[in-house]
Design a protein around this motif. Structure first.
Motif, short mmCIF file in Angstrom:
data_model
loop_
_atom_site.label_atom_id
_atom_site.label_comp_id
_atom_site.label_asym_id
_atom_site.label_seq_id
_atom_site.Cartn_x
_atom_site.Cartn_y
_atom_site.Cartn_z
N VAL A 45 -13.06 -18.92 132.05
CA VAL A 45 -13.85 -19.99 132.69
C VAL A 45 -15.17 -19.39 133.18
CG1 VAL A 45 -13.91 -21.58 134.65
CG2 VAL A 45 -11.76 -21.19 133.43
N ASP A 49 -18.34 -23.27 135.80
CA ASP A 49 -17.37 -24.30 135.42
C ASP A 49 -16.10 -24.29 136.27
OD1 ASP A 49 -19.00 -25.23 133.39
OD2 ASP A 49 -18.17 -23.83 131.91
N ASP A 52 -14.87 -27.74 137.63
CA ASP A 52 -14.30 -28.58 136.57
C ASP A 52 -12.93 -28.05 136.13
OD1 ASP A 52 -16.41 -30.28 136.57
OD2 ASP A 52 -17.42 -29.40 134.83
N ALA A 53 -12.83 -26.73 136.07
CA ALA A 53 -11.56 -26.14 135.62
C ALA A 53 -10.44 -26.49 136.61
CB ALA A 53 -11.70 -24.62 135.49
N LYS A 55 -10.38 -29.08 138.62
CA LYS A 55 -10.11 -30.53 138.48
C LYS A 55 -9.20 -30.78 137.29
CE LYS A 55 -14.23 -32.67 140.47
NZ LYS A 55 -15.61 -33.02 140.09
N SER A 56 -9.39 -29.98 136.21
CA SER A 56 -8.57 -30.24 135.03
C SER A 56 -7.12 -29.82 135.23
CB SER A 56 -9.18 -29.64 133.76
OG SER A 56 -9.62 -28.37 134.00
N ILE A 57 -6.86 -28.96 136.19
CA ILE A 57 -5.45 -28.65 136.49
C ILE A 57 -4.77 -29.95 136.92
CG2 ILE A 57 -3.91 -27.47 138.14
CD1 ILE A 57 -5.83 -25.12 138.14
N ARG A 58 -5.46 -30.71 137.77
CA ARG A 58 -4.91 -32.01 138.20
C ARG A 58 -4.86 -32.98 137.02
NH1 ARG A 58 -8.60 -31.31 142.37
NH2 ARG A 58 -7.66 -30.73 144.36
N ALA A 59 -6.01 -33.10 136.32
CA ALA A 59 -6.11 -34.12 135.27
C ALA A 59 -5.10 -33.90 134.15
CB ALA A 59 -7.53 -34.12 134.71
N LEU A 60 -4.87 -32.64 133.80
CA LEU A 60 -3.99 -32.34 132.66
C LEU A 60 -2.55 -32.09 133.10
CD1 LEU A 60 -6.37 -29.96 130.67
CD2 LEU A 60 -6.03 -32.40 130.34
N ASN A 97 0.82 -26.76 141.42
CA ASN A 97 0.44 -28.17 141.35
C ASN A 97 1.66 -29.02 141.69
OD1 ASN A 97 -0.39 -30.73 140.73
ND2 ASN A 97 -1.10 -30.27 138.65
#
Ligand code: ATR
Length: 278
Positions: A45, A49, A52-53, A55-60, A97
């Motif tokens: 990363v 970034d 964003d990285a 945030k993507s833990i949550r999103a993915l 998470n």
């Protein structure tokens, strides 16, 4: 081999650089042996970034992550909560998470202590010289004083050692700075039992030693948190001094992270084997 399907959980390490990391090998072996449908990957990363990285833990729905250089401190404000230990140390190396709630932990210090104990070293009452006052030093100094060691901190930039010492005094008074260049420092050093290198000196094979070799004696145990044989460890071994490299700390910080993520006891010896063969 792990069989990846539509239900496979993802764990990861975020760092920059990260391609040298041995964490995927040991965690994937643990998942495989325990029959957990999960896999662990490395994401390189770029510093810009990081937000964003995370945030993507949550999103993915990534279940857990390790955080390595240079993000252990910068990640803190991006999380929903952090453990008392991570807060006191000021760094996070493990994220869990919990259904979108990101919780931060620090397993480096406890991992370091576990590697000492595995070598039959009990830090309680031990005099320890810690070389370096950066991010890695913080977790180690904190855990050593919590275990009842008496810690001396030395650093190229002594001002940083003083700052760290002052911050850690709230947890123990058994902590002081020591400038290894001062007259008299050598006598103090001859009286410590354990010397721990947390500086980056030793990452490259032609690096200088972080302490003059003439300051070492056979009563010392010399420890490096870098997980290969550094010039310091090689020189100390040559003099017949007991040495411990950073592979035990790497293993045990990973073992504790795995327990936090899964609630399962991972196969420690198999994970260790992965680190040795890689
Ligand atoms: P880390 O998170 O790995 O601890 P860091 O926070 O950048 O990384 O800290 C690096 C440590 O290595 C510091 O103690 C640093 O000393 P300074 O505070 O004086 O910078 C030490 N270090 C790095 N290069 C060094 C060198 N050439 N000689 C002596 N110490 C060095």
């Amino acid at each position: 081999m792990i069989k990846i399907d539509a239900n496979t959980d993802i764990y990861c390490i975020l760092g920059f650089p990260v391609r040298h990391s041995k964490s995927p090998l040991m965690h994937n072996k643990a998942f495989e042996i325990l029959g957990v449908n999960a896999c662990y990957v490395a994401f390189e990363v770029r510093p810009e970034d990081l937000t964003d990285a995370i945030k993507s833990i949550r999103a993915l729905g990534i279940k857990g992550a390790n955080i390595t250089i240079p993000f252990k401190e910068d990640v803190i404000p991006l999380l929903d909560s952090i453990s008392d230990e991570a807060r006191d140390i000021g760094a996070v190396n493990t994220i869990k998470n919990d259904d979108g709630i990101l919780r931060g932990f620090n397993t480096d210090g406890v991992g370091f202590i576990a590697s000492l104990k595995e070598n039959l070293i009990n830090p309680k009452g031990l005099k320890v010289l810690v070389l370096g006052a950066g991010g890695a030093s913080r977790a180690i100094v904190y855990s050593l004083i919590k275990e009842g060691a008496h810690v001396y901190i030395s650093n190229r930039t002594m001002q940083k050692a003083i700052l760290l010492c002052n911050q850690m005094r709230q947890f123990s008074t058994s902590i002081q700075t020591l400038d290894i260049n001062d007259t008299g420092a050598r006598d103090t050093i001859s009286d410590v039992s354990l010397i721990v290198n947390t500086t980056s000196l030793g990452l490259k094979p032609d690096d200088l030693l972080p302490i003059p070799i003439t300051y070492l004696n056979k009563q010392h145990i010399v420890c490096d948190i870098i997980y290969k044989k550094t010039p310091l460890l090689k020189e100390a071994s040559r003099l017949g001094i007991k040495t411990i490299d950073g592979s035990g700390m790497l293993l045990h910080q990973g073992v504790i992270a795995f327990e936090i993520w899964t609630g399962l006891q991972p196969p420690v010896d198999e994970m260790r084997k992965q680190l040795e063969i890689s």
